[in-house]
Every structure is written in C-alpha cells, then in structure tokens.
Motif scaffolding. Structure first.
Motif, PDB file in Angstrom:
ATOM      1  N   ARG A  26      30.549  35.091  42.409  1.00 25.85           N
ATOM      2  CA  ARG A  26      31.976  35.405  42.386  1.00 25.85           C
ATOM      3  C   ARG A  26      32.821  34.198  42.766  1.00 25.85           C
ATOM      4  O   ARG A  26      33.930  34.344  43.272  1.00 25.85           O
ATOM      5  CB  ARG A  26      32.290  36.595  43.294  1.00 25.85           C
ATOM      6  N   ALA A  27      32.294  33.013  42.558  1.00 31.46           N
ATOM      7  CA  ALA A  27      33.043  31.783  42.789  1.00 31.46           C
ATOM      8  C   ALA A  27      33.250  31.091  41.453  1.00 31.46           C
ATOM      9  O   ALA A  27      32.672  31.482  40.442  1.00 31.46           O
ATOM     10  CB  ALA A  27      32.305  30.876  43.759  1.00 31.46           C
ATOM     11  N   ILE A  40      44.457  38.562  41.080  1.00 36.26           N
ATOM     12  CA  ILE A  40      43.590  37.713  41.907  1.00 36.26           C
ATOM     13  C   ILE A  40      44.385  37.105  43.058  1.00 36.26           C
ATOM     14  O   ILE A  40      43.938  37.097  44.216  1.00 36.26           O
ATOM     15  CB  ILE A  40      42.926  36.616  41.048  1.00 36.26           C
ATOM     16  N   ALA A  45      42.412  36.064  46.573  1.00 34.26           N
ATOM     17  CA  ALA A  45      41.170  35.419  46.131  1.00 34.26           C
ATOM     18  C   ALA A  45      41.430  34.191  45.267  1.00 34.26           C
ATOM     19  O   ALA A  45      40.538  33.729  44.555  1.00 34.26           O
ATOM     20  CB  ALA A  45      40.315  36.420  45.365  1.00 34.26           C
ATOM     21  N   GLN A  46      42.639  33.638  45.337  1.00 35.17           N
ATOM     22  CA  GLN A  46      42.999  32.525  44.458  1.00 35.17           C
ATOM     23  C   GLN A  46      42.193  31.255  44.710  1.00 35.17           C
ATOM     24  O   GLN A  46      42.086  30.400  43.827  1.00 35.17           O
ATOM     25  CB  GLN A  46      44.498  32.217  44.569  1.00 35.17           C
ATOM     26  N   ASP A  47      41.596  31.133  45.910  1.00 33.78           N
ATOM     27  CA  ASP A  47      40.814  29.927  46.189  1.00 33.78           C
ATOM     28  C   ASP A  47      39.549  29.864  45.350  1.00 33.78           C
ATOM     29  O   ASP A  47      38.907  28.814  45.267  1.00 33.78           O
ATOM     30  CB  ASP A  47      40.460  29.863  47.671  1.00 33.78           C
ATOM     31  N   ARG A  48      39.190  30.974  44.702  1.00 29.86           N
ATOM     32  CA  ARG A  48      37.995  30.992  43.854  1.00 29.86           C
ATOM     33  C   ARG A  48      38.298  30.569  42.411  1.00 29.86           C
ATOM     34  O   ARG A  48      37.384  30.349  41.626  1.00 29.86           O
ATOM     35  CB  ARG A  48      37.385  32.390  43.831  1.00 29.86           C
ATOM     36  N   LEU A 132      35.328  41.093  41.957  1.00 32.25           N
ATOM     37  CA  LEU A 132      35.418  40.075  43.008  1.00 32.25           C
ATOM     38  C   LEU A 132      34.699  40.489  44.287  1.00 32.25           C
ATOM     39  O   LEU A 132      34.562  39.681  45.211  1.00 32.25           O
ATOM     40  CB  LEU A 132      36.888  39.789  43.338  1.00 32.25           C
ATOM     41  N   VAL A 134      35.892  42.845  46.352  1.00 31.83           N
ATOM     42  CA  VAL A 134      36.916  43.130  47.363  1.00 31.83           C
ATOM     43  C   VAL A 134      37.513  44.506  47.070  1.00 31.83           C
ATOM     44  O   VAL A 134      38.719  44.652  46.866  1.00 31.83           O
ATOM     45  CB  VAL A 134      38.005  42.022  47.409  1.00 31.83           C
TER      46      VAL A 134
END
Length: 287
Positions: A26-27, A40, A45-48, A132, A134
């Motif tokens: 999920r990265a 997202i 989770a935007q850092d992914r 994701l 989450v």
C-alpha cells in the motif's frame, strides 16, 4: 509478444500479483481519478502517493506530483515508470489495453466504483479506505459526507416543482456547436441534486445538440466548467451564440461557471459544490 508489451512486463518484474483485497504494501500509490486523489488526501494518506493523473487537481499540492496522463488515456509506460506498489483508478479508467498490460505486469490494480450519487460517494470512500487499509477513517469520512449530502437533498426537496430552474450544462463549444449533458451524466446528477432540472433530458451522455434543440429546451441558466486559458470565450460571447441568445438564459445573461473537478468529481467536496450551485441558482438558503 510485442517489444512494447515485453518492455512493460520487464519494467514491473519486481511487483507482486494480488487478487481479491489488496495485499500489496500500500505504498508508492499511483492515483488515476481526481476524486480518488481527493479522498486519499482527506484520509491523510497523501505521503504514499508517487503520481497522479491530469484530473487530480485538488488539493493544489497534488499538482506537484508526477503526472501519468488522463485517467481514460493512461500510458502503461508512464504508470510503470513510477514503480507503483498499488494503482487506484476510477472504474472507467483506461484504455482497456493499458489496464490489461498493467495486470499482465503483475501490478496491484484496484478499480474504484464511480457512481454519481450520494450513496456512490460513500461507497467510493470506503473502497479507497479498504485498498489503503484505513477502514475506520474511511467509514468516518463516508458518514460525514452522507450527512452533508442529506442536508443537500433536504434543501432540494423543498424547491417547488413549478419553481425549479431549467439548467443546460454545456461541456464544450466547438465552432459554435454545443456539446451538452443529457441524463446519466455527472452534470445531470449535480443539477438535480441542486434542486433544478436538466434541460436536456431527452438523451443519454454528452452529445452535440442542434440550435433548434437548445431553443426548445428553454434553459433558464447555462452551466459550464470554469476553464482558463487562451481562446476561452467570455460570458458575453457564449451567451451571444444564436442558440443560447434565444433562450431565457441568454436573455437574462444567466451563466454559471464552476471548476469542473469540484462540480463533477463526486468526492468529499460534492456537498459543498452542490450547495454553491444551489446558492447561485436560487440564492443562499433562507434568504
């Protein structure tokens, strides 16, 4: 096997295949669809994210990410160059050949359902959250959006049938020819959510319409996407087109422009967009 296909397969040789729910790390996510990208970010989770498509224009910081092309015209080479651990795409992403190549290259690919309704937005949010990993934040966001959309629906229901404005959504003007939205379109859905009537409900999808059809539709308001750039006609030029000038909208100079992704994306901001549209059609609630 073609050289092009072989290149794509070799580019993804290190990626693992998934089936059913996503089992990837999920990265290194590639997002293809503006609403998916918005979700997202809304889920934190935007850092992914490592790349996005051209419709992913919000929030503004998303535009700094590498661009893999238009959601329905993705290049497998461009996507694979990002070395994605996961691709999230709207279910009408394409072309089919690209999706086939990505699957053959063992790239984890999840198609997110995209239905232009309140329930469809909640389903979309939960699907992204599941992909994701989450689920809890996604469920909370889906509940918030559902509550916001109920407020929108309640407001629309209070508009008397005889007072509902007729709205013509113009997707584009090519040589003065109007490409309008019929039913089964995002534009028609958002118009109805705002308590108005789609003036062009006699056909499905987005189609060119004749001058006679526009005049017969008698729209009270013209709705367009707010596009910037050279060659874009201003309001006066649009409303001076013979087909539009003869309508109530043309005579009253009633034209509304809104950002396309904001208006038609059916994501976390849709309730806000519909409320703004309803305000511009009928005036602020309670006024």
């Amino acid at each position: 096997m073609s050289r092009f296909r072989m290149t794509c397969l070799w580019a993804a040789v290190a990626l693992s295949m998934v089936s059913g729910s996503v089992q990837a790390d999920r990265a290194n996510i590639v997002s293809a669809g503006g609403s998916i990208t918005e979700i997202i970010y809304a889920l934190g989770a935007q850092d992914r994210l490592v790349a996005r498509d051209t419709t992913s224009t919000f929030p503004q910081e998303a535009q700094a990410l590498p661009n893999v092309g238009y959601v329905r015209a993705l290049s497998p080479e461009g996507v694979l160059a990002m070395k994605p651990g996961l691709i999230l795409a709207e279910d009408d992403a394409g072309p089919p050949e690209t999706l086939e190549l990505l699957r053959e290259a063992n790239v984890p690919l999840v198609l997110i359902p995209d239905v232009s309704t309140s329930e469809g937005i909640a389903t979309k949010i939960r699907a992204v959250g599941d992909a994701l990993g989450v689920d809890e934040p996604a469920n909370e966001l889906a509940k918030q959006v559902t509550a916001q959309m109920k407020v929108v629906a309640d407001r629309a229901a209070k508009v008397p049938e005889h007072s509902r404005k007729r709205v013509l959504f113009v997707l584009s003007l090519q040589g003065g020819r109007i490409l309008a939205a019929g039913h089964d379109t995002e534009a028609s859905s958002v118009i109805e959510l705002a308590g108005a009537v789609n003036a062009m409900n006699g056909f499905s999808g987005y189609k060119p319409v004749s001058e006679e059809a526009v005049i017969a539709a008698a729209p009270d308001i013209i709705l367009m996407m707010d596009r910037r750039g050279a060659g874009m006609a201003d309001d006066a030029a649009v409303l001076s087109l013979p087909a539009l000038a003869a309508t109530p909208a043309g005579q009253e100079m009633a034209l509304i422009r809104m950002d396309g992704q904001y208006l038609l994306g059916f994501g976390p901001r849709t309730a806000q967009a519909v409320t703004e549209l309803a305000d511009r059609i009928y005036g602020p609630a309670g006024s």
